[in-house]
Design an enzyme around this catalytic site. Structure first.
Site, PDB file in Angstrom:
ATOM      1  N   LEU A   3       0.940  -1.563   0.121  1.00  0.00           N
ATOM      2  CA  LEU A   3       0.311   0.234  -0.024  1.00  0.00           C
ATOM      3  C   LEU A   3       0.666   1.675  -0.126  1.00  0.00           C
ATOM      4  O   LEU A   3       1.577   1.685   0.873  1.00  0.00           O
ATOM      5  CB  LEU A   3      -1.411   0.163   1.344  1.00  0.00           C
ATOM      6  CG  LEU A   3      -1.480   0.813   2.004  1.00  0.00           C
ATOM      7  CD1 LEU A   3      -3.092   1.197   0.172  1.00  0.00           C
ATOM      8  CD2 LEU A   3      -2.262   1.073   2.650  1.00  0.00           C
ATOM      9  N   ASP A   4       0.914   2.397  -0.751  1.00  0.00           N
ATOM     10  CA  ASP A   4       1.230   3.793  -0.979  1.00  0.00           C
ATOM     11  C   ASP A   4       2.702   3.251  -0.713  1.00  0.00           C
ATOM     12  O   ASP A   4       3.396   4.280  -1.202  1.00  0.00           O
ATOM     13  CB  ASP A   4       1.216   4.131   0.308  1.00  0.00           C
ATOM     14  CG  ASP A   4      -0.663   4.774   0.689  1.00  0.00           C
ATOM     15  OD1 ASP A   4      -0.740   4.292  -0.957  1.00  0.00           O
ATOM     16  OD2 ASP A   4      -0.092   4.887   1.911  1.00  0.00           O
TER      17      ASP A   4
END
Lengths: 278, 278, 278, 278
Positions: free
Chosen positions: C221-222
Site C-alpha cells: 500500500l502506497d
C-alpha cells in the site's frame, strides 16, 4: 520614536482587538499593520501589531495586562536587530549564505559567533571577521561538549541559536535552556525521511520532489514546530549526490526565509505549530 | 446569527482599527479574522473583518459612518453565495471547470447562465442544466451585440460576470456598467505578451515559463487590476500548441483561485491594484 | 505511415544506441525524438525513441531482439489512444476532471467505463455518456467484490485502470493481474503521511506544504513506483477541510500529469522507481 | 580516459543518430547519456552526447565531419572546468553567491577575475582572493571604457563573461567579440518590464509574481536567447524595495542555474532560442 512589534495571544473572547487597539490609541500610537487569527480547534486568539510611537514599553505592557485575560502572553519589542549565534559542522552552504547576508546587513540580526564541532569552516568564517569557536566533540561526553559550548554562549547572550547544518543532536537539557529559540534546517521535507540520510532515502524511494524544513528544536528530534518548508523537483537522472546538491539550494533558501520570519517577530508557537503573520 | 464580512477603506489616520472594532464590540459581534493594511505610498487604510453576530446591517453601517472619516468606503455583506454569469466563446476548459465546481457547490457562487457568441459550448453547458444563451456577433455592431447580451443579464442581476476565455473585447460602455464586477482570465503572464496570440509570442521569444493572469476588466484591454497570476515551466520541446495546452491548466487554476478570492469578498481595488486578504 | 514509440531497456553495454538506431535506419524510419539514460547504480540502459515510418512491428521487434542482449525488454507501439477504466468512490474532483478531458479528446485515452463501490458519482458519469458500474462492497468479501469488478473489466480489456480516489485497497491477487497497469492518486506527498487521513495528519503536524502523489499500484500500500508528485502551500489558517480542498486541486493536476506520461508511453518501471522521458 | 561532451546540430535527415553513435562505437566510447531533439518548425536536428573513452578529439571530429552533412556544427570538449570572468557594479548578491560557489569548487568553472565600474565590491572579492579590476567609466567614452576592460580580458582568455548585475550596456562591438559567451541576469521576468527599473514598473502594475531571466547577450538589449527563468510571488504588502529584495533571491538562483547549464555544455543556441539538454 520607534517602530514596535506587539505579540498577544490568549484564549479567545469578545472585544480583544478593540481592547488592545484601545491601549495603543490612548498612547497615540499609529498602527502600521495588524494581523489577527483565531484558531478554532483550541479557541485561541493571536494578534501581531506593528506600530509607531513614542511610548514606554513597561507602561503599554502594564495596561495591556490589565485590559486582557490573566493568562495572556504579551511580547512587546522594539524593531531592532537580534543577536544570534550559528552552529555548523562541515557543510558551508547555509553558513556562507548567512555570513554574506550578515556582511551586507541584510538580516534583522547580527551574527555574534560561529560555533562548530569541526574546524573546516573556520577559514570561511574568518573571511567575514566573525569569531569562530572550534569545540571538538571527540573524547567528550555529550554533556561535557555542550558544557564547553555553553561557556561560549553565556558570554554572548544570543536571542536565537541557528543550526546551519549542525550535525549533532542537542541534549534535552540544552534545548530546555533555549525554548523556541533554537532553529534548525532539516534536509528533508518533514515528516518524510525523518532522521539520518534523508537524500539516500529519497533516492531509494524514487520521489519526484525533495525538500527542506526549518523548525524550532524541541526534545523530539525533527518533531519541533515547523516554520517554513520548500521543495525542488528531482527525477531519475539525479543520483544521491545530485539530490544533495539540489537540496542545498532549497535548504539555504528555507533557512533564510524562516530566519526572516522569526527575526521580525512574525512567529507564534502554539501546541507544536506555528502561527505566522507575514 | 450570521457570518458577516466587513470591508473598510479610507485615508489612514490614528485609531481606525479601534473605532471599527468598537462598533462591532458594542453589538456583541465576535471577530473571526481581521486583516489590516496601510499602503504607505498613498497613506490609505484597508481593513477586512469577518465576524459572527446577530446584527442589523443598516445599524452597523450607520454607526461605522459616524465613527469613520467622511470618504470611507464601507461594504458589509452576509457570507452568502454570489450570483454570477459566465461568458465564454469556444474554449471549454475554464467553463468546464467552473460548471463542475458549481455542480458540486464548491464555489461561493451560483452560476445563473452561460452567455456565448458561439454555440459550441452549449452541449457542455446543457449537461449541467445551466441555461445557455447563444448570442452570435456576426452581422452585428458591437453595441447591438452587447445590447442583446444586456437583455439577458438584466433579468438575471448577477453580481459578477466571469469571462472564461470570452474572446470578444467589451465596449467601454458595457464595462462601465459593471465596475470591478467583470473578471477576465488572460492567457499570459501580464504584462508580458499583451493582446492577441500570447502563446505564439511566447514561443517566438523562447521563454522558459508561461503564465496566466486573472484581472478585473477596465477600459484598457489587459490593463485592469490583477487579482491572481500563475505560471508553468516550458522548454524547447514545447510547440505553440503544447504551450496552449500547458497554459490551459494554469488558466483554469488561476481563474478558480481569483474567483475564490473575489467571491469571498477578500479583494479591495485601489488605484488599479488589488489589496487581498487571504 | 504511423508514429511509433519504441521502449528498450537492458543491461548497459557498448553500442546499444547505435544498434537500435541501425535497425530503424535500415527500415527508413525517421527519428522524431530520442532519449537515453543509463542508471549507474544498476548499470541499466533505458531508451525511448519516437519515430515515423511504414514498418511491420513484428519485423522491427524481431531484428531488435537479434541485435540486442537476450534479456532486453522491447515495447513497440503505434501512437494511439489507450483504453482505460476508472475506479472511483465518492469524491468527484479527479473523475470530473478526467471525464471533461475525455469528452473533449484531450487525453491519449478513451474512458471505457467508471466502476464504483458507491452510486454517488453515477449522475456525474451519466452526464458524459460513460457507462457507470455500481458494484457495492457491503456484505461481500474482498475477493467476491473484486470478482464482480473483474467480470466488468474482462469484457472491456482496458490497458490501464485508474484509481481516481478509489478508497478500497485492492487485493494482492487483483493487483498481480495488472502489473504496472494500475495508477493511483494518493492524497499526500509520499512517503509523508502514508495510510489513512493524510490531511488530518498534516494538519496535526503543522506542515507548511501539502501534496499529492501518483504511483503505480503494487502489493505494498502506497509503496509503488512514483510517477509524479505535486505540492501546494498551506498555513495556520487552513483547517483540515481547507487542506482537503487545497489538496484536491493538486490531486487532480498530478493525476492528469501522470496519466499523460503513462498514456504516451514515456514511463519505464525499474526496481520500484520510474524512469520518465518527458 | 576522459568524459567527453559532444554537441552536434544540423539540418535534420535520416540516420543522424545512427551515424554519430557509429563513430563513437568504432572508437570504443561508452555513451553515458544522450539527448536528441528535432525542431519541427525549422527541421533542425540537435544532439548532445556525454561519453567516456580514450580518444583523440581531432580524430573523432574529423570522422564526424565526414559522416555528417557539410554545414553541421560540431563541438567536442572534455568535461573540464571553464574559465570565466565576472562583471559587476554595486549589487553584491549574485557576485557573492558565485564567489562562494567558486571558493568551494561547486561550479564547473574557475573565476579568473572580477571587473567592475565601481570599487564597492572590491572588499567582498578580496575576501575570496580573486583579482578585482576597478575600471571606472566616468569621463570615458563607452568604447574607451570597454577598451580598458578588453585589456584585462585579453590576458585572461575567459570562455564566458558573466554579467552579475553589471549595470552598463555593452556596445555592439564588444558583444560581437564574444558571441553567445556573455551571460546576463536580468531583474525581470522577460519580456515583461524590459529596460530600466523593472521592479518599480512591476510595483506600479500591481503584479502578483515577479521574476528573473538569465540570457545570452546580443546586440538587442534584453532580447538575447533566454537560458533560464524563475519567479517569486509578491503581493500588495511588497513595496518596491521589498520586491527588489525578493527579486534578489530569484536572480541569484536563476543565474546559478543557467551557469550550471552553460558550463556543462548543455545549451544550444538556435535562432535566438536555446535548446537545453538537462
Amino acid at each position: 520614536m520607534h517602530t514596535h512589534i506587539l505579540l498577544v495571544d490568549c484564549r479567545d473572547e469578545e472585544g480583544l482587538v478593540h481592547r488592545v487597539t484601545g491601549v495603543l490609541y490612548r498612547h497615540n500610537c499609529n498602527i502600521i499593520s495588524n494581523g489577527e487569527f483565531v484558531e478554532k480547534e483550541t479557541g485561541h486568539f493571536f494578534m501581531r501589531t506593528e506600530f509607531w510611537g513614542q511610548v514606554s514599553d513597561e507602561e503599554i505592557t502594564g495596561e495591556l495586562k490589565t485590559a486582557l485575560p490573566p493568562d495572556t502572553r504579551i511580547k512587546l519589542v522594539k524593531k531592532l536587530k537580534k543577536k544570534i549565534v550559528i552552529f555548523a559542522t562541515k557543510e558551508h552552504h547555509c553558513l556562507g549564505d548567512l555570513l554574506l547576508r550578515n556582511n551586507f546587513s541584510e538580516m534583522s540580526a547580527d551574527i555574534l559567533a560561529v560555533v562548530s564541532n569541526h574546524s573546516l569552516l573556520k577559514e570561511l568564517t574568518d573571511k567575514f571577521g566573525i569569531p569562530f569557536h572550534y569545540i571538538g566533540h571527540e573524547d567528550l561526553s555529550r554533556s561535557a561538549h555542550e558544557e564547553q559550548i555553553l561557556q561560549i554562549i553565556d558570554g554572548l547572550e544570543p536571542e536565537y541559536i541557528i543550526l546551519a547544518k549542525y550535525m549533532r543532536v542537542l541534549s534535552r537539557n540544552f534545548v530546555s535552556m533555549f525554548p523556541h529559540r533554537i532553529i534548525n534546517i532539516h534536509h528533508s521535507f518533514l515528516p518524510a525521511f525523518i532522521g539520518a540520510n534523508p537524500y539516500k532515502k529519497a533516492f531509494d524511494r524514487g520521489v519526484k520532489i525533495i525538500g527542506a524544513t526549518a523548525h524550532f528544536v524541541t526534545d523530539d528530534l525533527d518533531e519541533g514546530p515547523i516554520i517554513s518548508q520548500g521543495v525542488v523537483p528531482v527525477d531519475h537522472t539525479h543520483s544521491v549526490d545530485d539530490m544533495i546538491r539540489a537540496g542545498r539550494e532549497v535548504e539555504r533558501l528555507v533557512l533564510a526565509q524562516s530566519l526572516k520570519l522569526v527575526l521580525e517577530d512574525r512567529v507564534f508557537v502554539h501546541n507544536n505549530k506555528t502561527i505566522i503573520f507575514d
